[in-house]
Design a protein around this motif. Structure first.
Motif, short mmCIF file in Angstrom:
data_model
loop_
_atom_site.label_atom_id
_atom_site.label_comp_id
_atom_site.label_asym_id
_atom_site.label_seq_id
_atom_site.Cartn_x
_atom_site.Cartn_y
_atom_site.Cartn_z
N THR A 18 27.48 61.49 -29.66
CA THR A 18 26.39 62.43 -29.39
C THR A 18 25.47 62.59 -30.60
OG1 THR A 18 27.62 64.44 -30.01
CG2 THR A 18 27.80 63.70 -27.71
N TRP A 19 25.94 62.14 -31.76
CA TRP A 19 25.11 62.11 -32.97
C TRP A 19 24.51 60.72 -33.17
CZ3 TRP A 19 24.39 66.14 -36.64
CH2 TRP A 19 25.03 67.33 -36.30
N SER A 21 23.94 58.28 -31.09
CA SER A 21 23.01 57.79 -30.07
C SER A 21 21.60 58.35 -30.22
CB SER A 21 23.56 58.08 -28.68
OG SER A 21 23.72 59.46 -28.48
N VAL A 22 21.43 59.41 -31.01
CA VAL A 22 20.10 59.97 -31.23
C VAL A 22 19.20 58.95 -31.93
CG1 VAL A 22 18.83 61.79 -32.47
CG2 VAL A 22 20.95 62.34 -31.29
N LEU A 30 12.53 62.99 -26.49
CA LEU A 30 13.66 63.90 -26.32
C LEU A 30 13.18 65.20 -25.68
CD1 LEU A 30 15.73 63.62 -29.61
CD2 LEU A 30 16.42 62.96 -27.33
N ASP A 34 17.84 67.52 -23.29
CA ASP A 34 18.60 66.52 -24.04
C ASP A 34 19.07 67.09 -25.38
OD1 ASP A 34 18.29 64.59 -22.08
OD2 ASP A 34 16.58 63.62 -23.07
N LYS A 38 22.83 67.29 -24.51
CA LYS A 38 23.29 65.90 -24.52
C LYS A 38 23.72 65.43 -25.91
CE LYS A 38 21.78 61.27 -23.15
NZ LYS A 38 20.67 60.49 -22.58
N TYR A 39 23.07 65.97 -26.92
CA TYR A 39 23.30 65.49 -28.29
C TYR A 39 23.95 66.56 -29.16
CZ TYR A 39 20.22 61.74 -26.83
OH TYR A 39 19.67 60.67 -26.16
N THR A 61 28.00 71.90 -27.74
CA THR A 61 26.74 71.24 -28.05
C THR A 61 26.05 72.16 -29.06
OG1 THR A 61 25.83 72.21 -26.03
CG2 THR A 61 26.52 69.92 -25.92
#
Length: 154
Positions: A18-19, A21-22, A30, A34, A38-39, A61
């Protein structure tokens, strides 16, 4: 004693994705959803006078959690009650002001602790600073993001 911290997941953890993929996303694409949901998964730990209010094993999150903390700081600072919710769970941490104290309880557990209101606000504000600092150091473009700016403590 009030202890509130977060830990970014270690390499190999599914939450670390989740880190990582940013970096594969165009920052301009974004959405708020998201960024909030998501992140940036992280472990959060809140310990007050030996009571584990939020387990250090709990993942949240981080941006959504920081926004919840920011809202709680505003309400507590103005003398109102507040709550901290979790996207990942139905649990709610209730923050009930009583003069100079804040009584903290959970919707899922039977414990209750009280802390000095001002001390608690300082700890929450410092947490927000740490989250903001970590996010904007690792991803400098986030400093301009309106969602991140909502919990910035300048």
């Amino acid at each position: 004693m009030i202890y509130l911290t977060f830990k970014v997941p270690d390499a190999g953890s599914p939450w670390r994705k989740t880190w990582d993929s940013v970096n594969q996303v165009d920052p301009g694409e974004l959405s708020e959803i998201d960024i909030r949901y998501k992140y940036f998964g992280a472990n959060v730990h809140l310990l007050i006078d030996g009571v584990e209010v939020i387990s250090k094993k709990r993942f949240v999150t981080l941006v959504d959690f920081a926004l919840s903390i920011s809202h709680a700081v505003k309400r507590l600072s103005s003398g109102e009650d507040a709550a901290i919710g979790f996207t990942e769970s139905e649990e709610v941490i209730r923050l009930h002001g009583d003069g100079n104290l804040v009584a903290i309880s959970s919707s899922k557990h039977s414990w209750e602790v009280s802390v000095d209101r001002e001390e608690f606000i300082v700890v929450l504000t410092d947490f927000l600073f740490q989250v903001h600092s970590r996010l904007t150091t690792e991803f400098p473009w986030l400093a301009a993001d309106p969602v991140i700016q909502r919990f910035s403590v300048r």
